[in-house]
Scaffold this motif. Structure first.
Motif, PDB file in Angstrom:
ATOM      1  N   UNK A 193       3.987  26.452   7.428  1.00  0.00           N
ATOM      2  CA  UNK A 193       3.500  25.276   8.169  1.00  0.00           C
ATOM      3  C   UNK A 193       3.783  23.996   7.375  1.00  0.00           C
ATOM      4  N   UNK A 194       3.551  24.066   6.057  1.00  0.00           N
ATOM      5  CA  UNK A 194       3.829  22.902   5.208  1.00  0.00           C
ATOM      6  C   UNK A 194       5.322  22.567   5.270  1.00  0.00           C
ATOM      7  N   UNK A 195       6.136  23.604   5.168  1.00  0.00           N
ATOM      8  CA  UNK A 195       7.601  23.422   5.161  1.00  0.00           C
ATOM      9  C   UNK A 195       8.062  22.715   6.447  1.00  0.00           C
ATOM     10  N   UNK A 196       7.577  23.205   7.584  1.00  0.00           N
ATOM     11  CA  UNK A 196       7.986  22.624   8.872  1.00  0.00           C
ATOM     12  C   UNK A 196       7.586  21.148   8.933  1.00  0.00           C
ATOM     13  N   UNK A 197       6.343  20.859   8.516  1.00  0.00           N
ATOM     14  CA  UNK A 197       5.848  19.476   8.593  1.00  0.00           C
ATOM     15  C   UNK A 197       6.623  18.550   7.656  1.00  0.00           C
ATOM     16  N   UNK A 198       6.905  19.005   6.430  1.00  0.00           N
ATOM     17  CA  UNK A 198       7.607  18.152   5.448  1.00  0.00           C
ATOM     18  C   UNK A 198       9.066  17.966   5.855  1.00  0.00           C
ATOM     19  N   UNK A 199       9.697  19.048   6.324  1.00  0.00           N
ATOM     20  CA  UNK A 199      11.118  18.935   6.716  1.00  0.00           C
ATOM     21  C   UNK A 199      11.313  17.837   7.763  1.00  0.00           C
ATOM     22  N   UNK A 200      10.340  17.715   8.677  1.00  0.00           N
ATOM     23  CA  UNK A 200      10.451  16.707   9.735  1.00  0.00           C
ATOM     24  C   UNK A 200      10.425  15.290   9.169  1.00  0.00           C
ATOM     25  N   UNK A 201       9.807  15.109   7.991  1.00  0.00           N
ATOM     26  CA  UNK A 201       9.634  13.762   7.427  1.00  0.00           C
ATOM     27  C   UNK A 201      10.379  13.553   6.115  1.00  0.00           C
ATOM     28  N   UNK A 202      11.037  14.595   5.599  1.00  0.00           N
ATOM     29  CA  UNK A 202      11.558  14.541   4.226  1.00  0.00           C
ATOM     30  C   UNK A 202      12.530  13.378   3.998  1.00  0.00           C
TER      31      UNK A 202
ATOM     32  N   UNK B 240      -2.621  16.416   9.553  1.00  0.00           N
ATOM     33  CA  UNK B 240      -1.706  16.466   8.409  1.00  0.00           C
ATOM     34  C   UNK B 240      -0.336  15.908   8.811  1.00  0.00           C
ATOM     35  N   UNK B 241       0.171  16.365   9.954  1.00  0.00           N
ATOM     36  CA  UNK B 241       1.485  15.890  10.424  1.00  0.00           C
ATOM     37  C   UNK B 241       1.441  14.382  10.699  1.00  0.00           C
ATOM     38  N   UNK B 242       0.313  13.946  11.247  1.00  0.00           N
ATOM     39  CA  UNK B 242       0.144  12.516  11.554  1.00  0.00           C
ATOM     40  C   UNK B 242       0.109  11.695  10.254  1.00  0.00           C
ATOM     41  N   UNK B 243      -0.609  12.232   9.253  1.00  0.00           N
ATOM     42  CA  UNK B 243      -0.675  11.546   7.955  1.00  0.00           C
ATOM     43  C   UNK B 243       0.712  11.452   7.312  1.00  0.00           C
ATOM     44  N   UNK B 244       1.481  12.530   7.441  1.00  0.00           N
ATOM     45  CA  UNK B 244       2.824  12.532   6.840  1.00  0.00           C
ATOM     46  C   UNK B 244       3.732  11.493   7.500  1.00  0.00           C
TER      47      UNK B 244
ATOM     48  N   UNK C  16       0.868  -1.189   0.000  1.00  0.00           N
ATOM     49  CA  UNK C  16       0.000   0.000   0.000  1.00  0.00           C
ATOM     50  C   UNK C  16       0.899   1.231   0.000  1.00  0.00           C
ATOM     51  N   UNK C  17       0.687   2.104  -0.972  1.00  0.00           N
ATOM     52  CA  UNK C  17       1.450   3.361  -1.049  1.00  0.00           C
ATOM     53  C   UNK C  17       0.547   4.476  -0.524  1.00  0.00           C
ATOM     54  N   UNK C  18       1.013   5.160   0.505  1.00  0.00           N
ATOM     55  CA  UNK C  18       0.203   6.259   1.050  1.00  0.00           C
ATOM     56  C   UNK C  18       0.663   7.589   0.460  1.00  0.00           C
ATOM     57  N   UNK C  19      -0.293   8.307  -0.132  1.00  0.00           N
ATOM     58  CA  UNK C  19      -0.010   9.591  -0.777  1.00  0.00           C
ATOM     59  C   UNK C  19      -0.756  10.686  -0.032  1.00  0.00           C
ATOM     60  N   UNK C  20      -0.037  11.754   0.327  1.00  0.00           N
ATOM     61  CA  UNK C  20      -0.656  12.929   0.960  1.00  0.00           C
ATOM     62  C   UNK C  20      -0.445  14.115   0.028  1.00  0.00           C
ATOM     63  N   UNK C  21      -1.515  14.864  -0.264  1.00  0.00           N
ATOM     64  CA  UNK C  21      -1.341  16.028  -1.140  1.00  0.00           C
ATOM     65  C   UNK C  21      -1.929  17.294  -0.513  1.00  0.00           C
ATOM     66  N   UNK C  22      -1.313  18.437  -0.865  1.00  0.00           N
ATOM     67  CA  UNK C  22      -1.798  19.762  -0.442  1.00  0.00           C
ATOM     68  C   UNK C  22      -1.885  20.639  -1.683  1.00  0.00           C
TER      69      UNK C  22
END
Length: 1387
Positions: free
Chosen positions: A156-165, A133-137, A82-88
């Motif tokens: 906000x997007x940047x902070x959340x993505x950087x944590x998971x990038x 959103x952060x949980x989904x990422x 299963x591939x999980x995709x999150x989009x904004x």
């Protein structure tokens, strides 16, 4: 089948049909059901309705939709990854296609399952959504982002993505803010250096982008199409990853479910570890046309207009009239992404509605952001090469060239000028669902206003009508059918103006009468209304319009409109043009029932004879001149106290019903600044059908003459009443000059300068002191007793201070007389304006101000001379006067050389060209050679005078009649900025379609510098007058127009008071703040109470957000309370009011949404108030609505307790004057917003706060007390023969202007108590004691003269003016005589 065909069929047959609110019993409640919006699906076979529960759940944000509506979780299948995709994304048009793609994969593909969840960027404001959103990422494989251009949310997007990038398998970000784009990660492909590269290629790309926004976008599209093919043959992984990114962008721009399915498979196969090595099949992108023509019923897209027209003209389904030569042709501009994703139901609805109204439609689209290219390709007749369309409607909401990130307005304007048809920009809802918009008092989301209303206005876009909403669960767009009807009818009406013969066009000219009185018919700022109407009608008649029975003179025209001798109906009021029965009114006015709540059953008492509704005015052939009714509540003290404005009354509604449905106007021309239509209750921006401005204007194209210096209220007229605003010039400015005792003073000072070292010096100083006292200058300058023995230095100081004050009065700019449309100023009249243009430094254009250049020639800094002169140093006061006189002489010599013997500028280009020719001394140098400034820098002077040459051409050019005729002929009116022509000469020439500015561009860095100077001077002055203590709180006002003219100076003042600096984001938009450290600030943070005008609230709600964030940030800083008064007061108020510190720090106030002004001005102008407490109650009830950046979607909410608590701490009140054309007594707005006496009543110690006015009308910025400014205003205007004779030369309107100044002066007495008795006494001497003057006023405008006399008596009765009983008796007798005279006239 067309790409949109199947989706169009779906919209009219399936359950996802576009939904509109079905009409409930109440005729205007169709869009405002309190708990649920009842939606009926158009076109479905079933008649059942669905109930959509109210979406607002109280989070105070703009949308409460939960992202779970975009979540698809597949059934688990053993052994299948299963591939999980999150989009904004910014908008929801991809939701439906992406969901279809994921369902297809999960149903048909055996080797992979896709889990998907999507967020609209606006939803991330909500704390719960952001956490989700952060949980989904945290367990996602792939992140996709697109068009993330809202700075605070991008962060906000940047902070959340950087944590998971690092953990994410792939991060794909399509065009967005640079900081989000840098997060891209596809294997070895990254954009981490985006915007920071020093390489020659990167710098070249940046330069190209800056030079040509649209062309750059088109180049990028070509690159996207060709690069994957090239990269395919490069062996390295790096090239493959870059190719995958480019392919991804192609898939994304393709947008169809098929393309998005292949995109997800390609990315999953290439980068998700559990799928690596497997060969998942996918197809290359299906490529659609980048630009073309689309029609929901066409078999394909077209990239040739000839082919499209061939198809159109052979359609069997179309009404034959659509194919005929008489059908109007409307061009539509569409977003390609909506078409390729199949989210096009709203577009199809507009096409069908236009065709149903008999218009042929050419709908074009573009995949890039430069829509000027398809306009050029498809909106011209392929044979004649002339414009094919008669009006254009953009349904994109974006600027014509460039999207949300950057725009090229000059390129857009060139394309639209060439096309030369009306250009409307309608709006799809982006950040809100339909229900959320309907229930919002704000209307459109502020960020959408900034991106999709303000920016298209800079292109010349008109009529921001919301035409589509989106479904909260599917994300699909649906047409709002009543809005689509309004949009299409208006587009066809504008198109009709292009084709209708002039002799058949019906024009309704609407004039204003405020306050309601016969002496006030034709009220408009700076405008001689009837002379202007006369000038317009003469021009229209000569041009072929039917203007029958036009009188011989403007005065005769006034007489016919006010009191027609041949009137069918006798009337003690105005000429009655039409009597409308109640039955007719109710039949023709569908919203009339809704007015009964405020006004009872029709006909009511306003504009009524008790049986019928009366329309006042007079018809001349196909031109009707009508008098717009007033608000109706200005004379009722109880209604004035309501916090929200009442609906229009029946007479007001009947007037507009008459124009549209009985007179049958093809266009209405609102004449001058300004009427009441655009200020009627309704949403701030993005009207629904129950907003009164929308209902009243109906389907009539609205053309509106607006003063060029008032872009803010002009913008309200554009947005709320769909006006094409055409600018007119304010009267030419002159220096106030000196008269009576002031002239004598000036002569005495000249004598002192030449004789001070002789024995006569002390005697002359004594005369100067006594004359200054006679002129009441002792209130402004500290004067010693005449008998005191003064040393030579003390004598110089006294004379220097008096001289400085006399010069200040003499050089004050004032508009003389009133402007007549189509009469540009002569060159001589332009001299004072040019002198002031020449005084300003313009460092961004490398132009230096003339005073500074002259000071430099003596080795001095002009700022030093200003400061020294302000202190009364005689030698510098004299030097400053020499500089002033030299500036005037140099500019006058320059202007004289360009004019003919009659004083008119002729052949400007040629004459000015000669001035800069070789072998001839420039006229300004000839003047300066004989002064102390002969060593002046000639290069700087030449640059300055080349700029002044451009300005002179602009000042004397004139397109006011031309602009009107263009609008009436259905042509494009060139847009241009409104504002102060001295600060921004691009305001000229007038006759342009006025716009404001990009609201996210202010405050500029230059505005911040100016603001610091003013704030520092204000705080220093208050410190001196407050026993060495800084003020703890300043109560101040923010105006819309002032902030447009100054690019946000007063906005920046608020930020600097609390010690915060604004910061631009990566795209240069000002939407961030940071506190200035106390060490750098060097003083305490001063608390503020900010009263924003209703216009500022409508135009700059993003800046209100910025201010609220700034104040609350400061309130939460851990700093000593003696250094942070914001925190000190917030803590006190938090304790006393029982709320959080953050809520107690609420400081940004205005009216309730859709309401304007405190109504104090209406009460004063109409004498409808009992005492000052009543005025203060009006202010508190109407101005206590706060903006909260924590709940921005809630609009303005009442916070009266905090408002009163904050005002009670104010030590000073403060306002700004930024333009010589408008001063304190010219308009009633200034005293309407003044809380000086109110603050005194709220303070525990009952101490009156100091009241200050900052004057930045000249290069030498001043902070004066309110009393000083009122005195300066009285001396330079109301009591100045130059001003009042200039007004009287305008006749009827001029008398009204004189009366208005006295009424506004009394307004200041009522709100501040800062008007000296001598001001009233001198005004009485000037206008009443002088019998010759009395007679002139009475004969020119008896009604306004009666009001003048009444105001003197009222000022005495209210205790603002003490005078002799003899004076009062004369006034009472005079009032009685004027009453009799008026009644005699009317009989």
């Amino acid at each position: 089948m067309a790409p949109g065909m199947s989706s169009f069929s779906a919209t009219i047959t399936s359950s996802t049909a576009p939904c509109v609110a079905a009409a409930p019993p109440h005729p205007r409640a169709r869009h405002s059901l309190p708990q649920a919006a009842r939606l009926q699906c158009k076109g479905s076979s079933s008649t059942s309705s669905v109930i959509v529960t109210k979406a607002i759940v109280g989070n105070g944000l703009f949308t409460s939709v939960r992202p779970d509506v975009r979540r698809i979780v597949p059934e688990a299948r053993p052994g299948v990854p299963v591939v999980k995709v999150v989009y904004v994304v910014l908008e929801a048009q991809y939701q439906s296609a992406l969901s279809a793609a994921v369902r297809s994969i999960n149903k048909l593909r055996k080797e992979v399952r896709i889990e998907v969840v999507g967020y609209l960027v606006e939803e991330l404001r909500d704390k719960d959504n952001y956490e989700m959103f952060c949980k989904d990422l945290a367990d996602a494989n792939v992140f996709i982002g697109s068009l993330i251009f809202v700075e605070e949310l991008a962060q906000k997007v940047k902070v959340a993505i950087e944590a998971e990038r690092d953990r994410l398998d792939a991060v794909i970000v399509f065009p967005s803010m640079p900081e989000v784009m840098r997060l891209n990660k596809l294997g070895t492909f990254s954009m981490s250096q985006l915007g920071q590269s020093k390489s020659a290629i990167a710098q070249f790309m940046r330069k190209k982008r800056k030079e040509n926004v649209g062309g750059f976008e088109e180049g990028m599209l070509k690159l996207i199409r060709t690069l994957p093919k090239v990269l395919k043959y490069l062996p390295t992984d790096k090239a493959q990853d870059a190719r995958n990114f480019m392919m991804s962008l192609q898939f994304w721009l393709g947008g169809s479910p098929e393309n998005l399915e292949n995109f997800l498979i390609m990315i999953s196969n290439a980068y998700v570890p559990s799928l690596k090595g497997k060969q998942l099949e996918f197809n290359d992108p299906v490529v659609f046309l980048d630009t073309g023509i689309w029609h929901p019923l066409a078999p394909s897209m077209y990239d040739d207009v000839k082919e499209y027209l061939n198809w159109y003209n052979t359609r069997r389904d179309a009404n034959p009239k659509l194919k005929g030569p008489d059908a109007p042709i409307v061009g539509l501009i569409l977003q390609r992404s909506h078409i390729v994703t199949g989210d096009d139901g709203h577009y199809a609805a507009v096409v069908m509605e236009l065709e149903a109204r008999g218009a042929k439609v050419v709908p074009i689209f573009a995949g890039g952001l430069d829509f000027s290219l398809p306009v050029e390709r498809f909106f011209y007749d392929p044979i004649t090469k002339l414009s094919l369309v008669h009006s254009v409607v953009s349904l994109t909401g974006f600027a014509l060239v460039g999207g949300p990130a950057s725009q090229d307005h000059p390129k857009a304007i060139l394309a639209l000028q060439k096309l030369n048809v009306p250009y409307m920009v309608a709006l799809p809802l982006v950040f809100q669902t339909t229900e959320e918009w309907l229930q919002s008092s704000l209307g459109l989301h502020p960020i959408q206003v900034a991106l999709q209303v303000a920016l298209p206005e800079l292109d010349g876009g008109l009529e921001p009508i919301v035409f589509s909403g989106r479904d909260s669960s599917t994300g699909r767009s649906h047409a709002l059918h009543d809005r689509v009807e309004q949009l299409c009818t208006r587009a066809v009406k504008w198109a009709a103006l292009k084709r209708m013969p002039k002799a058949e066009k019906k024009l309704a000219i609407t004039v204003f009468s405020f306050p309601p009185d016969k002496g006030n018919v034709g009220t408009a700022a700076y405008l001689n209304v009837f002379s202007s109407i006369y000038s317009v009608l003469k021009e229209l008649k000569a041009d072929g319009y039917d203007v029958q029975g036009l009188p011989e003179t403007p005065d005769a025209l006034i007489e016919e409109v006010i009191h027609d001798k041949e009137a069918k109906f006798s009337s003690p009021d105005l000429n009655i043009a039409y009597k409308m029965s109640v039955t007719e009114y109710e039949q023709l006015t569908p919203y009339s029932k809704a007015l009964e709540e405020s006004w009872g059953k029709p006909p009511g008492t306003l504009n009524s004879d008790g049986q019928n509704l009366l329309v006042y005015g007079k018809q001349f052939g196909n031109v009707f001149i009508g008098v717009q009714p007033t608000f109706g509540y200005e004379g009722d003290p109880m209604r004035l106290l309501f916090s929200r404005s009442a609906s229009p009354h029946h007479g007001f509604a009947a007037y507009y019903t008459f124009l549209e449905k009985i007179f049958g106007a093809d266009a209405v021309l609102h004449f001058g600044t300004h009427g009441s239509l655009e200020f009627m209750p309704g949403k701030q921006v993005g009207m629904s059908d129950i907003c009164y401005p929308d209902s009243l204007i109906g389907n009539i194209p609205n053309i509106y003459y607006y003063a060029a210096n008032n872009p803010s209220e002009a913008t309200i007229a554009k947005r709320r009443s769909y006006a094409n605003t055409i600018s007119y010039l304010t009267p030419p400015a002159e220096n106030a000059g000196l008269y009576k005792g002031l002239k004598q003073l000036s002569e005495l000072i000249s004598s002192y300068q030449s004789l001070k070292d002789t024995g006569r010096g002390p005697q002359i100083v004594s005369s100067i002191i006594s004359t200054a006292k006679q002129c009441n200058l002792d209130k402004d300058v500290e004067l010693p007793g005449e008998e005191l023995q003064l040393s030579p230095d003390e004598r110089d100081t006294v004379v220097g201070k008096v001289y400085g004050k006399v010069m200040e009065i003499e050089s004050r700019l004032l508009p003389c007389g009133l402007h007549v449309i189509g009469e540009p100023p002569s060159a001589e009249e332009a001299v004072a304006t040019l002198v002031n243009i020449a005084a300003i430094d313009r460092p961004e254009e490398e132009i230096f101000g003339l005073p500074g250049i002259l000071a430099e020639s003596l080795g001095r800094e002009i700022e030093d001379i200003y400061r020294s002169s302000d202190r009364g140093v005689l030698s510098d006061v004299m030097l400053l006067n020499d500089i002033t006189q030299a500036c005037r002489a140099a500019v006058k010599a320059f202007v004289d050389r360009t004019t003919n013997k009659s004083g008119q500028v002729v052949d400007v280009a040629e004459k000015i060209g000669n001035l800069f020719g070789l072998g001839r001394k420039e006229p300004w140098m000839e003047v300066l050679q004989s002064t102390q400034f002969k060593n002046v820098d000639q290069t700087k002077l030449r640059t300055l005078f080349e700029f002044l040459a451009f300005c002179l051409k602009q000042v004397v050019a004139d397109n006011e009649l031309g602009g009107l005729k263009q609008a009436l002929e259905g042509k494009f009116v060139e847009p241009g900025p409104g504002g102060d022509p001295i600060r921004n000469p691009k305001v000229l020439p007038t006759g342009k379609n006025i716009h404001a500015l990009d609201p996210q561009a202010i405050p500029t860095s230059a505005a911040l510098q100016s603001a610091k100077v003013v704030v520092d001077r204000l705080l220093e002055r208050q410190k001196v007058e407050n026993g060495g203590k800084y003020p703890e709180t300043v109560a101040l006002v923010l105006w819309g127009t002032d902030n447009i003219k100054t690019y946000g100076e007063s906005l920046a003042q608020v930020l600097w008071m609390v010690g915060v600096r604004p910061l631009p984001d990566a795209l240069g938009r000002v939407n961030k703040i940071e506190p200035v450290p106390l060490e750098e600030l060097g003083r305490p943070r001063v608390d503020v109470v900010v009263n924003c005008s209703g216009v500022f609230r409508d135009l700059f709600i993003n800046q209100m957000n910025l201010l609220d964030r700034a104040v609350k940030t400061v309130a939460e800083l851990d700093e000593p309370l003696e250094m942070n008064f914001v925190r000190k007061h917030a803590l006190e108020q938090s304790a006393s009011l029982g709320m959080s510190v953050r809520e107690a720090a609420t400081r940004i106030y205005s009216n309730a949404s859709g309401s304007y002004s405190s109504n104090v001005n209406l009460a004063v102008e109409n004498s409808s108030w009992n005492d000052e407490k009543q005025l203060q109650d009006m202010y508190l009830s109407r101005k206590s609505f706060a903006f909260d950046s924590d709940t921005p979607g809630a609009g303005m909410s009442e916070k009266r307790k905090i408002f009163e608590a904050a005002l009670a701490t104010a030590d000073a009140t403060f306002q700004n004057l930024d333009s010589s054309e408008i001063s304190l007594t010219d308009v009633s707005h200034y005293f309407d917003s003044d809380p000086t006496k109110l603050v005194q009543s709220l303070r525990k110690d009952k101490k009156k706060p100091n009241a200050y006015i900052a004057d930045t009308t000249t290069a030498n910025a001043q902070v004066r007390s309110l009393a000083e400014t009122v005195r300066l205003d009285a001396r330079t205007k109301m009591l100045n023969p130059k001003w009042y004779e200039g007004m009287l030369s305008s006749g009827y309107e001029g008398v009204r202007e004189i009366e208005k100044r006295l009424t506004n002066t009394m307004g200041w007495s009522a709100t501040s108590g800062q008007v000296d008795n001598w001001v009233y006494e001198e005004a009485n001497n000037t206008f009443i004691d002088d019998e010759e003057m009395q007679k002139r006023l009475l004969e020119t405008n008896p009604n306004s003269f009666r009001k003048l006399v009444a105001t003197f008596l009222e000022a005495n009765g209210r205790g603002y003016w003490e005078t002799s009983e003899e004076n009062l008796e004369r006034l009472r007798q005079l009032y009685s005589d004027v009453e009799d005279r008026i009644e005699g006239i009317d009989k």
